[in-house]
Design an enzyme around this catalytic site. Structure first.
Site, PDB file in Angstrom:
ATOM      1  N   HIS A 193       0.695   5.704   0.909  1.00 57.39           N
ATOM      2  CA  HIS A 193       0.002   6.875   1.445  1.00 57.39           C
ATOM      3  C   HIS A 193       0.543   8.087   0.699  1.00 57.39           C
ATOM      4  CE1 HIS A 193      -1.558   4.605   4.848  1.00 57.39           C
ATOM      5  NE2 HIS A 193      -0.321   4.193   5.124  1.00 57.39           N
ATOM      6  N   TYR A 240      11.627   4.528   0.120  1.00 63.16           N
ATOM      7  CA  TYR A 240      10.497   4.957  -0.714  1.00 63.16           C
ATOM      8  C   TYR A 240       9.611   5.952   0.023  1.00 63.16           C
ATOM      9  CZ  TYR A 240      12.190   0.627  -2.737  1.00 63.16           C
ATOM     10  OH  TYR A 240      12.994  -0.366  -3.232  1.00 63.16           O
ATOM     11  N   HIS A 296       0.842  -1.196   0.000  1.00 67.97           N
ATOM     12  CA  HIS A 296       0.000   0.000   0.000  1.00 67.97           C
ATOM     13  C   HIS A 296       0.872   1.239   0.000  1.00 67.97           C
ATOM     14  CE1 HIS A 296       0.764  -0.226   4.365  1.00 67.97           C
ATOM     15  NE2 HIS A 296       0.360   1.034   4.446  1.00 67.97           N
TER      16      HIS A 296
END
Length: 159
Positions: free
Chosen positions: A61, A139, A59
């Site tokens: 954000h 990342y 996932h």
């Protein structure tokens, strides 16, 4: 069936959580190059500012600010998801349905709300056990914020 109502504010700033369908997958980090291309290509046609972002294996954000008069963040996420999926397909890896159908969105209300969400993004790799310190995770826009002097290199640590 419950109808989910999104909040569309032209020129707004939003916090998003976007998730792969298979939460055990690591495709977002394993194929980070494809995700980067998808974001760059989307931004070239439908501009937005990335205020903060972190990509985890399953996932991501992002805090996104849209241009004045534009509230169509759904278009941007459809395009990012489609371009990433198409890249995987070109590598012989994916079929349809790799993403969860929806994404979670929160309209950022003020500067304090923005800072809380930026902090959440920066600390998320530690929360999920991917790094000991926020700056150890590759990342994340935390590296941009450190380089710009907005935060220290040891942000989020006890030292």
């Amino acid at each position: 069936m419950v109808r989910y109502r999104r909040n569309y504010v032209p020129g707004g700033t939003y916090f998003f959580t976007v998730t792969l369908h298979d939460r055990r997958s690591d495709w977002l980090t394993r194929h980070i190059d494809l995700l980067r291309v998808a974001i760059v290509r989307t931004r070239s046609h439908h501009p937005f500012r990335i205020d903060a972002m972190v990509v985890l294996p399953d996932h991501l954000h992002m805090i996104m600010t849209l241009p004045e008069g534009d509230a169509d963040y759904s278009l941007r996420w459809r395009r990012i998801k489609a371009l990433f999926t198409r890249g995987l397909q070109l590598r012989g890896l994916a079929t349809r349905g790799i993403w969860q159908r929806r994404f979670w969105e929160h309209t950022v209300r003020d500067d304090d709300d923005l800072q809380r969400h930026v902090d959440y993004i920066h600390f998320n790799p530690v929360k999920h056990g991917h790094a000991e310190r926020p700056c150890d995770w590759p990342y994340s826009t935390i590296h941009r914020d450190i380089a710009d002097g907005r935060i220290g290199a040891n942000w989020g640590t006890d030292t």
